[in-house]
Structure formats: structure tokens, C-alpha cells
Design an enzyme around this catalytic site. Structure first.
Site, PDB file in Angstrom:
ATOM      1  N   LYS A 213      57.200  68.656  38.831  1.00  0.00           N
ATOM      2  CA  LYS A 213      57.225  69.754  37.847  1.00  0.00           C
ATOM      3  C   LYS A 213      55.809  70.220  37.500  1.00  0.00           C
ATOM      4  O   LYS A 213      55.522  71.423  37.481  1.00  0.00           O
ATOM      5  CB  LYS A 213      57.938  69.307  36.550  1.00  0.00           C
TER       6      LYS A 213
ATOM      7  N   ARG B 156      64.541  68.612  27.746  1.00  0.00           N
ATOM      8  CA  ARG B 156      64.933  67.349  28.373  1.00  0.00           C
ATOM      9  C   ARG B 156      66.244  66.827  27.811  1.00  0.00           C
ATOM     10  O   ARG B 156      66.713  65.779  28.245  1.00  0.00           O
ATOM     11  CB  ARG B 156      63.845  66.303  28.136  1.00  0.00           C
TER      12      ARG B 156
ATOM     13  N   ARG C 186      48.232  57.379  34.416  1.00  0.00           N
ATOM     14  CA  ARG C 186      48.858  57.520  33.095  1.00  0.00           C
ATOM     15  C   ARG C 186      49.413  56.180  32.672  1.00  0.00           C
ATOM     16  O   ARG C 186      49.932  55.433  33.510  1.00  0.00           O
ATOM     17  CB  ARG C 186      50.011  58.529  33.194  1.00  0.00           C
TER      18      ARG C 186
ATOM     19  N   ARG D 167      50.155  58.171  41.440  1.00  0.00           N
ATOM     20  CA  ARG D 167      49.692  59.374  40.717  1.00  0.00           C
ATOM     21  C   ARG D 167      48.403  59.128  39.942  1.00  0.00           C
ATOM     22  O   ARG D 167      48.243  58.128  39.255  1.00  0.00           O
ATOM     23  CB  ARG D 167      50.783  59.831  39.750  1.00  0.00           C
TER      24      ARG D 167
ATOM     25  N   ARG E 277      62.152  55.457  31.701  1.00  0.00           N
ATOM     26  CA  ARG E 277      62.096  56.926  31.804  1.00  0.00           C
ATOM     27  C   ARG E 277      63.283  57.430  32.635  1.00  0.00           C
ATOM     28  O   ARG E 277      63.887  58.453  32.309  1.00  0.00           O
ATOM     29  CB  ARG E 277      60.761  57.357  32.420  1.00  0.00           C
TER      30      ARG E 277
HETATM   31  P1  AMP Z   1      55.793  64.206  31.033  1.00  0.00           P
HETATM   32  O1  AMP Z   1      54.312  64.457  30.979  1.00  0.00           O
HETATM   33  O2  AMP Z   1      56.625  65.461  31.109  1.00  0.00           O
HETATM   34  O3  AMP Z   1      56.174  63.203  32.083  1.00  0.00           O
HETATM   35  O4  AMP Z   1      56.166  63.539  29.620  1.00  0.00           O
HETATM   36  C1  AMP Z   1      55.603  62.300  29.227  1.00  0.00           C
HETATM   37  C2  AMP Z   1      56.399  61.757  28.055  1.00  0.00           C
HETATM   38  O5  AMP Z   1      56.289  62.652  26.929  1.00  0.00           O
HETATM   39  C3  AMP Z   1      57.891  61.593  28.276  1.00  0.00           C
HETATM   40  O6  AMP Z   1      58.223  60.382  28.961  1.00  0.00           O
HETATM   41  C4  AMP Z   1      58.403  61.602  26.835  1.00  0.00           C
HETATM   42  O7  AMP Z   1      58.119  60.381  26.185  1.00  0.00           O
HETATM   43  C5  AMP Z   1      57.520  62.673  26.197  1.00  0.00           C
HETATM   44  N1  AMP Z   1      58.139  64.010  26.375  1.00  0.00           N
HETATM   45  C6  AMP Z   1      57.658  65.025  27.144  1.00  0.00           C
HETATM   46  N2  AMP Z   1      58.495  66.090  27.086  1.00  0.00           N
HETATM   47  C7  AMP Z   1      59.509  65.729  26.274  1.00  0.00           C
HETATM   48  C8  AMP Z   1      60.701  66.387  25.845  1.00  0.00           C
HETATM   49  N3  AMP Z   1      61.013  67.633  26.231  1.00  0.00           N
HETATM   50  N4  AMP Z   1      61.532  65.696  24.997  1.00  0.00           N
HETATM   51  C9  AMP Z   1      61.227  64.462  24.580  1.00  0.00           C
HETATM   52  N5  AMP Z   1      60.138  63.782  24.968  1.00  0.00           N
HETATM   53  C10 AMP Z   1      59.282  64.401  25.815  1.00  0.00           C
END
Ligand code: AMP
Length: 216
Positions: free
Chosen positions: A15, A89, A161, A128, A172
Site C-alpha cells: 500500500k 481498516r 519498523r 522491510r 497484525r
Molecule cells: P501501517 O503503517 O499502515 O502499517 O500502520 C501501522 C499501525 O498503525 C497499525 O498496525 C495500527 O496499529 C495503526 N494504524 C494505522 N492505520 C490504522 C487504522 N486505519 N485504524 C487503526 N489503526 C491503524
């Protein structure tokens, strides 16, 4: 041109990579709640501190917190469209987004689902690297980073990360299956859903996405 997009898919489905390619090619602004929250944590703000534990454990941040971030972002930057990377999400987040966009008479154009195998997810997450300064994403395999991993764009440090750990990944993925996958039915019903094979290389995936964006 379609200019209001959400990118959906499992962790590691590409993404962030595709969002970056879309913004570079089409100039549509992109945002990602995950990136905003990592930045807030680095800055030591209350929001960053409150949410860092949930992120570190691989859980989802409460819907209300995320929806507020998106609403604020749309107010400031939403006039020329958007690409949301990692939002929505959950079904309640998707319902909130639809309500916000309805109020502004700016309906969503596309919901793009990047479909990947669990093997692809594990391979990508374990390799990553992300720039701590600008958020650029790459992989250990993409370059010779044996000395010091440095971002090719801004020379910031490339780091793993802290939620890209294979144990955290299990949580996750559990959250993804339980709370995010039901969004497929939600967007299928609205006729906006497009599934794309995200196991292929980034250029092929981007070719498919570009055709959708340019379609009438
Ligand atoms: P990402 O960078 O999109 O992989 O997001 C990293 C983390 O941020 C996720 O595992 C969640 O803990 C939190 N997060 C990001 N986007 C959302 C969302 N739309 N709803 C809830 N938690 C989120």
C-alpha cells in the site's frame, strides 16, 4: 481521472509503495494514519505516546482517533483528492469516511485491494526498511546496505519498523482478518472494489492501478 482512492490490503501488501507511486505520477496527495502516528511518536506528542503501545503490539488504534486524524487531514489537504494508505481498516471507519465525503459531496472513486499471499507478507515484512525522516520504504534486498543504511532521497537513516517483527506480525494479521477483511463486502456492495494481484513487482501492480485511475 479518479482522484479519491483508498488502498486496502494486508500488512506488506504494498500500500505504501503504491501510494508513493500514485502521488508521484498523478499528483494526488497521500496520507497514512500509520505514518502520522509514527511521526507523532518520534515527536513525543501525547497522541504519539498514547498510541505507540498499541502499534508496537500490532493492535488497531481506536476508530475515533483515526477518523479524527483523517477528518483533520481532509479539511486541510482534501481539496485535490486523496490516496489513503491503510485507512479505513474497519467497517465503522469506512462508514465514517462515507459520511464525511457525503457531507462534502465528494464521493469515493475507487477502493483498491492489494491481494497478497501470507508468504509474500512474511518475506516483505522481514526485509522491510523505512526512512526515519521521509518515510521512504525499501527492502534489505534492494540495495547494498551493509555499511550504513541511508535513504537514497533524503539521506535519513533506514531502519526496521518496531512492529515489523514476525511475532507482532501475527497480531497484525489477526486484526486484519477479523476487522479489515469485512471491508471487502462493504466496498463490493458500493461497486467501488477492485482487487489487484499484489504479489507481482511494483511496476506491474502500478500499471493496473494507473489504468483504474485513468479509466472513465
Ligand atoms: P501501517 O503503517 O499502515 O502499517 O500502520 C501501522 C499501525 O498503525 C497499525 O498496525 C495500527 O496499529 C495503526 N494504524 C494505522 N492505520 C490504522 C487504522 N486505519 N485504524 C487503526 N489503526 C491503524
Amino acid at each position: 481521472m479518479k482522484k479519491r482512492l483508498v488502498l486496502l490490503g494486508a500488512p506488506g501488501s504494498g500500500k505504501g509503495t503504491q501510494a508513493e507511486l500514485i502521488t508521484r505520477q498523478f499528483g494526488i496527495p497521500v496520507t497514512s494514519p500509520g505514518a502520522i502516528l509514527r511521526r507523532e511518536k518520534d515527536l513525543g506528542t501525547p497522541l504519539g505516546t498514547e498510541t505507540s503501545e498499541i502499534i508496537q503490539q500490532g493492535g488497531l488504534v481506536p476508530d475515533a482517533t483515526i477518523v479524527k486524524l483523517i477528518e483533520d487531514w481532509l479539511r486541510l489537504h482534501g481539496a485535490h483528492g486523496f490516496v489513503f494508505d491503510g485507512f479505513p481498516r474497519t467497517v465503522p471507519q469506512a462508514e465514517s469516511l462515507a459520511a464525511i465525503l457525503n457531507r462534502h459531496h465528494t464521493p469515493l472513486d475507487l477502493a483498491i485491494w492489494l491481494e497478497v499471499s501470507e508468504e509474500t507478507v512474511r518475506d516483505r515484512i522481514s526485509g522491510r526498511l523505512q526512512c526515519r525522516s521521509c518515510g521512504f520504504v525499501t527492502s534489505v534486498a534492494a540495495g547494498n546496505f551493509s555499511e550504513r543504511a541511508v535513504c537514497p532521497y533524503c539521506e535519513g537513516p533506514l531502519v526496521r519498523r518496531n512492529d515489523d517483527d514476525l511475532e507482532v506480525l501475527q497480531n497484525r494479521l489477526r486484526e486484519y482478518h477479523a476487522k479489515t477483511e469485512p471491508l471487502a463486502a462493504f466496498y463490493q456492495d458500493t461497486g467501488l472494489l477492485h482487487r489487484i494481484d499484489g504479489n507481482r513487482d511494483r511496476e506491474m501492480v502500478f500499471g493496473d492501478i494507473s489504468r483504474l485511475i485513468e479509466s472513465k
